[in-house]
Write a protein that holds these residues in place. Sequence first.
Motif, PDB file in Angstrom:
ATOM      1  N   VAL A 199       0.716  -1.534  -0.209  1.00  0.00           N
ATOM      2  CA  VAL A 199      -0.060   0.497   0.315  1.00  0.00           C
ATOM      3  C   VAL A 199       1.181   1.675   0.060  1.00  0.00           C
ATOM      4  O   VAL A 199       0.339   2.207  -0.842  1.00  0.00           O
ATOM      5  CB  VAL A 199      -0.673  -0.215   0.807  1.00  0.00           C
ATOM      6  CG1 VAL A 199      -1.561   1.308   1.198  1.00  0.00           C
ATOM      7  CG2 VAL A 199      -1.299  -1.387   1.049  1.00  0.00           C
ATOM      8  N   ILE A 200       2.014   1.155   0.940  1.00  0.00           N
ATOM      9  CA  ILE A 200       3.095   2.860   0.714  1.00  0.00           C
ATOM     10  C   ILE A 200       3.461   2.605  -0.924  1.00  0.00           C
ATOM     11  O   ILE A 200       3.647   3.879  -1.272  1.00  0.00           O
ATOM     12  CB  ILE A 200       3.895   2.295   2.136  1.00  0.00           C
ATOM     13  CG1 ILE A 200       2.557   2.278   3.281  1.00  0.00           C
ATOM     14  CG2 ILE A 200       4.615   3.758   1.985  1.00  0.00           C
ATOM     15  CD1 ILE A 200       3.676   1.584   4.767  1.00  0.00           C
ATOM     16  N   PHE A 201       4.291   1.630  -0.840  1.00  0.00           N
ATOM     17  CA  PHE A 201       4.712   1.934  -2.261  1.00  0.00           C
ATOM     18  C   PHE A 201       4.068   2.374  -3.426  1.00  0.00           C
ATOM     19  O   PHE A 201       4.117   3.212  -4.587  1.00  0.00           O
ATOM     20  CB  PHE A 201       4.677   0.092  -2.647  1.00  0.00           C
ATOM     21  CG  PHE A 201       5.940   0.353  -4.110  1.00  0.00           C
ATOM     22  CD1 PHE A 201       7.068   0.124  -4.467  1.00  0.00           C
ATOM     23  CD2 PHE A 201       4.704  -0.378  -5.032  1.00  0.00           C
ATOM     24  CE1 PHE A 201       7.696   0.721  -5.473  1.00  0.00           C
ATOM     25  CE2 PHE A 201       5.517  -0.477  -6.627  1.00  0.00           C
ATOM     26  CZ  PHE A 201       6.891   0.043  -7.240  1.00  0.00           C
ATOM     27  N   ILE A 202       2.514   1.230  -3.478  1.00  0.00           N
ATOM     28  CA  ILE A 202       1.461   2.224  -4.738  1.00  0.00           C
ATOM     29  C   ILE A 202       1.245   3.432  -4.567  1.00  0.00           C
ATOM     30  O   ILE A 202       0.801   4.282  -4.879  1.00  0.00           O
ATOM     31  CB  ILE A 202      -0.113   1.479  -4.560  1.00  0.00           C
ATOM     32  CG1 ILE A 202       0.876  -0.512  -5.199  1.00  0.00           C
ATOM     33  CG2 ILE A 202      -1.176   2.099  -5.181  1.00  0.00           C
ATOM     34  CD1 ILE A 202      -0.753  -1.038  -4.605  1.00  0.00           C
ATOM     35  N   ALA A 203       1.176   4.116  -3.135  1.00  0.00           N
ATOM     36  CA  ALA A 203       0.435   5.389  -2.653  1.00  0.00           C
ATOM     37  C   ALA A 203       2.277   6.390  -3.201  1.00  0.00           C
ATOM     38  O   ALA A 203       1.531   7.260  -3.749  1.00  0.00           O
ATOM     39  CB  ALA A 203       0.242   5.825  -1.593  1.00  0.00           C
ATOM     40  N   GLY A 204       3.055   5.713  -2.790  1.00  0.00           N
ATOM     41  CA  GLY A 204       4.158   6.822  -3.498  1.00  0.00           C
ATOM     42  C   GLY A 204       4.415   6.710  -4.700  1.00  0.00           C
ATOM     43  O   GLY A 204       4.748   7.763  -5.188  1.00  0.00           O
ATOM     44  N   VAL A 205       3.919   5.254  -5.184  1.00  0.00           N
ATOM     45  CA  VAL A 205       3.878   5.772  -7.326  1.00  0.00           C
ATOM     46  C   VAL A 205       3.246   6.359  -7.674  1.00  0.00           C
ATOM     47  O   VAL A 205       3.602   7.510  -8.422  1.00  0.00           O
ATOM     48  CB  VAL A 205       3.783   4.193  -7.585  1.00  0.00           C
ATOM     49  CG1 VAL A 205       3.631   4.862  -9.088  1.00  0.00           C
ATOM     50  CG2 VAL A 205       5.018   3.860  -7.500  1.00  0.00           C
ATOM     51  N   PHE A 206       1.788   6.862  -6.682  1.00  0.00           N
ATOM     52  CA  PHE A 206       1.470   7.328  -7.610  1.00  0.00           C
ATOM     53  C   PHE A 206       0.488   8.902  -7.068  1.00  0.00           C
ATOM     54  O   PHE A 206       0.477   9.976  -7.435  1.00  0.00           O
ATOM     55  CB  PHE A 206      -0.571   7.102  -7.021  1.00  0.00           C
ATOM     56  CG  PHE A 206      -0.928   5.901  -8.072  1.00  0.00           C
ATOM     57  CD1 PHE A 206      -1.712   6.164  -8.662  1.00  0.00           C
ATOM     58  CD2 PHE A 206      -0.570   4.334  -7.657  1.00  0.00           C
ATOM     59  CE1 PHE A 206      -2.477   4.731 -10.213  1.00  0.00           C
ATOM     60  CE2 PHE A 206      -1.707   3.726  -8.671  1.00  0.00           C
ATOM     61  CZ  PHE A 206      -2.581   3.889  -9.327  1.00  0.00           C
ATOM     62  N   SER A 207       1.616   9.272  -5.807  1.00  0.00           N
ATOM     63  CA  SER A 207       2.008  10.319  -5.646  1.00  0.00           C
ATOM     64  C   SER A 207       2.868  11.659  -6.401  1.00  0.00           C
ATOM     65  O   SER A 207       2.911  12.979  -6.250  1.00  0.00           O
ATOM     66  CB  SER A 207       2.184  10.295  -3.861  1.00  0.00           C
ATOM     67  OG  SER A 207       3.712   9.569  -4.028  1.00  0.00           O
ATOM     68  N   ASN A 208       3.803  10.473  -7.222  1.00  0.00           N
ATOM     69  CA  ASN A 208       4.970  11.174  -7.640  1.00  0.00           C
ATOM     70  C   ASN A 208       4.426  11.188  -9.252  1.00  0.00           C
ATOM     71  O   ASN A 208       5.130  12.322 -10.061  1.00  0.00           O
ATOM     72  CB  ASN A 208       6.238  10.181  -7.693  1.00  0.00           C
ATOM     73  CG  ASN A 208       6.512  10.376  -6.046  1.00  0.00           C
ATOM     74  OD1 ASN A 208       6.836  10.972  -5.856  1.00  0.00           O
ATOM     75  ND2 ASN A 208       7.684   9.352  -6.569  1.00  0.00           N
TER      76      ASN A 208
END
Length: 208
Positions: A199-208
Motif C-alpha cells: 500500500v505504501i509503495f503504491i501510494a508513493g508511485v501515485f503521489s509521484n
Amino acid sequence: MNPIRLLPLFTAPRKTYRQISDNPGLHFTALWIVIVAGLSQAFAQNTSDMSPIEAGSALSTFLTAAGIIAAFLLFQIVTFYLNGLILKLVILMFQERLKAREARTVYGLSLYPQVFIFPFIFLLFIGQLAGGGSTPALLTAIASAIIAAASVWTIVMQINLISAASGFSGGKSFGVFVVFALLLALLIFILVLLLAVIVIFIAGVFSN
C-alpha cells in the motif's frame, strides 16, 4: 453429515471424533464449519461498522455484493487448506504423521463452537440493522460473554481433537496447539506487513 451427530463434540471430543472419523462426509462438513464460523466471526467483529453498500444501480449493488461473498468464500476455503497444512506440519515436527485431509478435518471441527453461536450473532446483527446500528448494552455484554466462551471451548476442542487424531497425550497436544497458534500469528503478521508495504509503495508511485 447430520450436524446433530457433532453435538457430542462439546462434551466428549476425543471419543466422538474416533466414532465419526471414518465418515466420508466429515471432511466436507468440516469445510462448511470453517465457512459458517468465518461468518460468525465477521458478524461478531464488524456489526457496528457494517453499512449498506453504496452503488449507482441495482445491478452494480448486486455485483458488488456477489464479489464480496465470492471473495469471502475463497478466503475461507484457502484458510481451510492452508491452516490444515500448517497443522499437519506442526504435528510432523512433534514426530507424528497425519494426513493433510485429516489435519484439515481436525481444524475445521475445532471451530464448531463458533458455528453453534452463529444464530445468536446473526440475530444480534439483524437487530443492529433494525435499530440503526445501536445495540442495548446488556445484549452487547451477553454477546461478548458467549463469544469468549465459544473461543475458549474452541481451544479446548482443538487440543482434544489433535490428541484423538494423532495419538498424542493431552500435554503434547497442547504443545502442538501453541506452536500452531504462534505460526498462524506469525503468518498473519507477515501478511499484514507485506500488505502495508504494498500500500505504501503504491501510494508513493501515485503521489509521484
